[in-house]
Motif scaffolding. Structure first.
Motif, short mmCIF file in Angstrom:
data_model
loop_
_atom_site.label_atom_id
_atom_site.label_comp_id
_atom_site.label_asym_id
_atom_site.label_seq_id
_atom_site.Cartn_x
_atom_site.Cartn_y
_atom_site.Cartn_z
N LEU A 205 -14.89 53.57 15.81
CA LEU A 205 -14.10 53.10 14.68
C LEU A 205 -14.80 51.96 13.94
N SER A 206 -14.47 51.84 12.67
CA SER A 206 -14.82 50.63 11.94
C SER A 206 -14.16 49.43 12.60
N LEU A 207 -14.85 48.30 12.61
CA LEU A 207 -14.31 47.08 13.22
C LEU A 207 -12.96 46.71 12.62
N GLY A 208 -12.79 46.98 11.34
CA GLY A 208 -11.54 46.63 10.67
C GLY A 208 -10.35 47.46 11.11
N TYR A 209 -10.57 48.54 11.85
CA TYR A 209 -9.47 49.40 12.30
C TYR A 209 -9.07 49.12 13.76
N LEU A 210 -9.73 48.18 14.40
CA LEU A 210 -9.37 47.86 15.78
C LEU A 210 -8.00 47.22 15.84
N ASP A 211 -7.18 47.65 16.80
CA ASP A 211 -5.89 47.02 17.05
C ASP A 211 -5.54 47.29 18.52
N PRO A 212 -4.41 46.75 19.01
CA PRO A 212 -4.08 46.90 20.44
C PRO A 212 -3.86 48.33 20.91
N SER A 213 -3.77 49.29 19.99
CA SER A 213 -3.52 50.67 20.42
C SER A 213 -4.76 51.32 21.01
N VAL A 214 -5.94 50.69 20.82
CA VAL A 214 -7.19 51.20 21.41
C VAL A 214 -7.95 50.03 22.03
N LYS A 215 -8.92 50.36 22.88
CA LYS A 215 -9.75 49.33 23.52
C LYS A 215 -11.21 49.55 23.13
N ALA A 216 -11.82 48.51 22.57
CA ALA A 216 -13.24 48.57 22.24
C ALA A 216 -14.04 48.24 23.49
N VAL A 217 -14.95 49.12 23.89
CA VAL A 217 -15.75 48.86 25.08
C VAL A 217 -16.96 47.99 24.71
N LYS A 218 -17.40 47.19 25.65
CA LYS A 218 -18.62 46.41 25.44
C LYS A 218 -19.81 47.36 25.44
N ILE A 219 -20.82 47.03 24.65
CA ILE A 219 -22.07 47.79 24.64
C ILE A 219 -23.18 46.87 25.15
N ASP A 220 -23.78 47.26 26.26
CA ASP A 220 -24.82 46.42 26.89
C ASP A 220 -24.32 45.00 27.13
N GLY A 221 -23.03 44.91 27.52
CA GLY A 221 -22.45 43.61 27.86
C GLY A 221 -21.94 42.79 26.69
N VAL A 222 -22.02 43.30 25.47
CA VAL A 222 -21.62 42.54 24.28
C VAL A 222 -20.37 43.16 23.65
N GLU A 223 -19.36 42.31 23.36
CA GLU A 223 -18.13 42.78 22.73
C GLU A 223 -18.34 43.03 21.25
N ALA A 224 -17.59 43.98 20.72
CA ALA A 224 -17.63 44.28 19.29
C ALA A 224 -16.69 43.32 18.56
N THR A 225 -17.22 42.18 18.14
CA THR A 225 -16.43 41.19 17.41
C THR A 225 -17.20 40.73 16.18
N VAL A 226 -16.47 40.17 15.22
CA VAL A 226 -17.11 39.63 14.02
C VAL A 226 -18.10 38.54 14.40
N GLU A 227 -17.71 37.69 15.35
CA GLU A 227 -18.58 36.59 15.76
C GLU A 227 -19.90 37.09 16.33
N ASN A 228 -19.83 38.14 17.15
CA ASN A 228 -21.06 38.67 17.75
C ASN A 228 -21.93 39.41 16.73
N VAL A 229 -21.29 40.02 15.73
CA VAL A 229 -22.05 40.66 14.67
C VAL A 229 -22.79 39.60 13.85
N LEU A 230 -22.09 38.53 13.49
CA LEU A 230 -22.70 37.46 12.71
C LEU A 230 -23.82 36.77 13.49
N ALA A 231 -23.69 36.72 14.80
CA ALA A 231 -24.70 36.07 15.64
C ALA A 231 -25.85 37.02 16.00
N ASP A 232 -25.82 38.23 15.44
CA ASP A 232 -26.85 39.25 15.72
C ASP A 232 -26.90 39.63 17.19
N LYS A 233 -25.77 39.53 17.88
CA LYS A 233 -25.71 39.92 19.28
C LYS A 233 -25.25 41.38 19.43
#
Length: 327
Positions: A205-233
């Motif tokens: 899903l697009s990051l903007g469509y995440l909500d409590p009805s689904v769970k975003a899995v970590k990829i290589d230990g990194v969560e899919a968050t705006v902060e981690n995208v901005l930090a190039d993680k």
């Protein structure tokens, strides 16, 4: 004496009418006409909210918003079927060859998250595991630490910007392709609805469509968050675009400018996406000047009517002086 009084009264009334009827100096023009926007379902909620806000400010303006996917947005605006196309991926070189006057403008950034049902025991995958699941090499959740259940893969349709970005970052590095048996859904919303109702499924899903009805899995230990995208993680990132055919006309430009304004960028952020930072530099494209379909009411550069007011005011002064001399 009576004639002079009549002249004075007439002058005063005329000045009052002229001042009341004059438009406020510097007041903004009100937009009018119709605007059609279609394409990426990722950009859809941004466009819908910005259209609502802009129409509130301009009651004579009508904006029609729809989805259809990035490919649809690019093709439709290039063919002149809509005014603005929306895409959640870069315009392809092949598309630019067909429609050389496309003018894309970045209006935000986004990422793509791999999602499962909240009850699924798997909360993390490696990029390698994810690509193997979507290509059909891993078919049971127990192979990645979950329950002994078959995996149901959910994907987007061909032409989807979300799918193309997912393939670029997850599948192509390992030279894999999404399995033909995967269930295809036409929008982010339908992928989310399917995964939220099926504990064995996995999708993206697009990051903007995440909500409590689904769970975003970590990829290589990194969560899919705006902060981690901005930090190039977090490894998946993309630009969101609004596209016109050639240079935008006044109403098209007004909508794009609104999305890029502080108010519009707050909408981008509120929807779960990432604001544009710094000056937006669209990809260079040949310039064209289309015939505007709608033209906003022009804002006068100077306030009309003041010459008349000053002339009447002069007449009033002369009449007043004459009246004083008669007394």
């Amino acid at each position: 004496m009576e004639k002079i009084k009549v002249v004075v009264v007439a002058a005063i009334v005329t000045i009052g009418v002229a001042v009341v009827s004059m438009p406020a100096q510097g007041s903004p023009a009100e937009l009018s006409g119709e605007l059609t926007i279609a394409g990426s379902t990722t950009v859809l909620p941004i466009n819908q909210e910005c259209a609502r806000l802009l129409m509130e400010k301009n009651p004579a303006l009508r904006i029609s918003i729809s989805g259809g996917g990035s490919g649809h947005g690019v093709k439709s605006v290039g063919a002149g079927e809509i005014d603005i196309g929306a895409a959640s991926r870069d315009v392809k070189s092949t598309e630019m060859e067909i429609y050389p006057d496309l003018k894309p403008v970045g209006i935000g950034k986004d990422s793509v998250a791999i999602v499962v049902h909240p009850a699924n025991g798997v909360s993390e995958l490696t990029m390698e595991q994810a690509s193997k699941i979507f290509t059909g090499e891993i078919t049971n959740w127990k192979e990645v630490g979950g329950a002994d259940e078959a995996i149901r893969v959910i994907t987007r349709e061909e032409g989807s910007g979300t799918r193309e970005v997912f393939e670029k970052y997850v599948m192509k590095p390992s030279e894999r392709e999404i399995a033909g048996e995967a269930s295809v859904k036409p929008s982010n919303g339908e992928v989310r609805a399917t995964v939220s109702g099926d504990e064995k499924s996995i999708g993206y899903l697009s990051l903007g469509y995440l909500d409590p009805s689904v769970k975003a899995v970590k990829i290589d230990g990194v969560e899919a968050t705006v902060e981690n995208v901005l930090a190039d993680k977090y490894p998946i990132v993309r630009t969101l675009y609004l596209i016109t055919k050639g240079e935008p006309d006044e109403v098209e430009e007004a909508f794009i400018d609104f999305v890029l304004s502080e108010e519009g960028q707050n909408v981008v952020e509120d929807m779960g996406y990432i604001k544009m930072t710094g000056e937006v530099t669209p990809a260079p494209t040949p310039k064209a000047t289309p015939t505007p379909k709608v033209t906003p009411t022009p804002t006068p550069t100077s306030t009309p009517g003041f010459e008349v007011v000053f002339a009447i005011a002069g007449l009033l002064v002369i009449a007043y002086v004459a009246l004083r001399r008669r007394k």
